[in-house]
Write a protein that holds these residues in place. Structure first.
Motif, PDB file in Angstrom:
ATOM      1  N   GLY A   9      14.615 -14.741 -24.145  1.00  0.00           N
ATOM      2  CA  GLY A   9      13.331 -14.186 -23.711  1.00  0.00           C
ATOM      3  C   GLY A   9      12.801 -13.143 -24.671  1.00  0.00           C
ATOM      4  O   GLY A   9      11.611 -13.135 -25.011  1.00  0.00           O
ATOM      5  N   VAL A  10      13.683 -12.269 -25.142  1.00  0.00           N
ATOM      6  CA  VAL A  10      13.278 -11.239 -26.105  1.00  0.00           C
ATOM      7  C   VAL A  10      12.798 -11.882 -27.397  1.00  0.00           C
ATOM      8  O   VAL A  10      11.770 -11.491 -27.964  1.00  0.00           O
ATOM      9  CB  VAL A  10      14.446 -10.254 -26.369  1.00  0.00           C
ATOM     10  CG1 VAL A  10      14.143  -9.334 -27.537  1.00  0.00           C
ATOM     11  CG2 VAL A  10      14.761  -9.450 -25.126  1.00  0.00           C
ATOM     12  N   VAL A  11      13.537 -12.882 -27.870  1.00  0.00           N
ATOM     13  CA  VAL A  11      13.152 -13.584 -29.106  1.00  0.00           C
ATOM     14  C   VAL A  11      11.793 -14.250 -28.930  1.00  0.00           C
ATOM     15  O   VAL A  11      10.942 -14.189 -29.829  1.00  0.00           O
ATOM     16  CB  VAL A  11      14.239 -14.605 -29.516  1.00  0.00           C
ATOM     17  CG1 VAL A  11      13.732 -15.544 -30.591  1.00  0.00           C
ATOM     18  CG2 VAL A  11      15.494 -13.886 -29.984  1.00  0.00           C
ATOM     19  N   SER A  12      11.561 -14.869 -27.790  1.00  0.00           N
ATOM     20  CA  SER A  12      10.268 -15.523 -27.542  1.00  0.00           C
ATOM     21  C   SER A  12       9.123 -14.513 -27.579  1.00  0.00           C
ATOM     22  O   SER A  12       8.075 -14.778 -28.168  1.00  0.00           O
ATOM     23  CB  SER A  12      10.277 -16.239 -26.200  1.00  0.00           C
ATOM     24  OG  SER A  12      11.189 -17.306 -26.217  1.00  0.00           O
ATOM     25  N   VAL A  13       9.328 -13.354 -26.956  1.00  0.00           N
ATOM     26  CA  VAL A  13       8.293 -12.319 -26.954  1.00  0.00           C
ATOM     27  C   VAL A  13       8.019 -11.840 -28.382  1.00  0.00           C
ATOM     28  O   VAL A  13       6.855 -11.696 -28.793  1.00  0.00           O
ATOM     29  CB  VAL A  13       8.707 -11.138 -26.043  1.00  0.00           C
ATOM     30  CG1 VAL A  13       7.796  -9.945 -26.243  1.00  0.00           C
ATOM     31  CG2 VAL A  13       8.705 -11.570 -24.587  1.00  0.00           C
ATOM     32  N   ILE A  14       9.080 -11.614 -29.153  1.00  0.00           N
ATOM     33  CA  ILE A  14       8.899 -11.141 -30.532  1.00  0.00           C
ATOM     34  C   ILE A  14       8.194 -12.195 -31.377  1.00  0.00           C
ATOM     35  O   ILE A  14       7.322 -11.871 -32.192  1.00  0.00           O
ATOM     36  CB  ILE A  14      10.247 -10.727 -31.147  1.00  0.00           C
ATOM     37  CG1 ILE A  14      10.770  -9.482 -30.424  1.00  0.00           C
ATOM     38  CG2 ILE A  14      10.114 -10.455 -32.636  1.00  0.00           C
ATOM     39  CD1 ILE A  14      12.164  -9.065 -30.826  1.00  0.00           C
ATOM     40  N   GLU A  15       8.539 -13.459 -31.178  1.00  0.00           N
ATOM     41  CA  GLU A  15       7.868 -14.525 -31.935  1.00  0.00           C
ATOM     42  C   GLU A  15       6.387 -14.622 -31.558  1.00  0.00           C
ATOM     43  O   GLU A  15       5.539 -14.847 -32.425  1.00  0.00           O
ATOM     44  CB  GLU A  15       8.575 -15.856 -31.705  1.00  0.00           C
ATOM     45  CG  GLU A  15       9.907 -15.936 -32.434  1.00  0.00           C
ATOM     46  CD  GLU A  15      10.673 -17.213 -32.128  1.00  0.00           C
ATOM     47  OE1 GLU A  15      10.372 -17.881 -31.105  1.00  0.00           O
ATOM     48  OE2 GLU A  15      11.587 -17.533 -32.905  1.00  0.00           O
ATOM     49  N   ILE A  16       6.083 -14.444 -30.286  1.00  0.00           N
ATOM     50  CA  ILE A  16       4.680 -14.449 -29.862  1.00  0.00           C
ATOM     51  C   ILE A  16       3.932 -13.279 -30.514  1.00  0.00           C
ATOM     52  O   ILE A  16       2.798 -13.438 -30.981  1.00  0.00           O
ATOM     53  CB  ILE A  16       4.571 -14.405 -28.322  1.00  0.00           C
ATOM     54  CG1 ILE A  16       5.037 -15.733 -27.739  1.00  0.00           C
ATOM     55  CG2 ILE A  16       3.155 -14.081 -27.869  1.00  0.00           C
ATOM     56  CD1 ILE A  16       5.219 -15.724 -26.227  1.00  0.00           C
TER      57      ILE A  16
END
Length: 133
Positions: A9-16
């Motif tokens: 989830g953290v990685v997805s937010v950072i990628e967004i």
């Protein structure tokens, strides 16, 4: 919630965030280029503004994506994941350097000679070389 899911989830937010940075950077670059063109600075100045601004936003986006990849590697550490991360970082580093060279028009390690401190240092070195002759 498992640790892996949390990291995902953290990685997805950072990628967004990285994608948003690139998109917003492109929008800002377009606005700056139009302003330069409308102020009568000419097409070349508008092009340089557009190119520099887009390059900067891409560089920032790449740095954010690398941070996301590092966090992703921490979620499931293994030799294979670390090797993939290393390859991604190498590719993005080369890409970042080439974009930086395009923006500045000079190699990053030669950039110091273009700044005032670098010019003073280069002048001092040249003076020392002349004095040694």
């Amino acid at each position: 919630m498992e640790t892996e899911e949390l990291f995902a989830g953290v990685v997805s937010v950072i990628e967004i965030i990285g994608v948003v940075v690139v998109i917003v950077g492109f929008g800002i670059a377009a606005v700056l280029a139009v302003r330069a063109l409308s102020r009568g600075k000419g097409g070349h100045a508008a092009y340089q503004t557009l190119r520099t601004s887009i390059g900067g936003s891409i560089l920032l986006g790449l740095e954010i994506f690398v941070a996301a990849d590092i966090i992703h590697t921490l979620s499931a550490p293994s030799l294979e994941v670390a090797a993939v991360l290393g390859l991604i970082v190498i590719i993005r580093t080369i890409l970042s350097m080439s974009i930086q060279i395009e923006i500045d028009g000079v190699l990053p390690w030669r950039r110091a000679l273009l700044t005032s401190g670098g010019q003073v240092l280069a002048g001092a070195i040249a003076d020392d070389a002349r004095a040694a002759k």
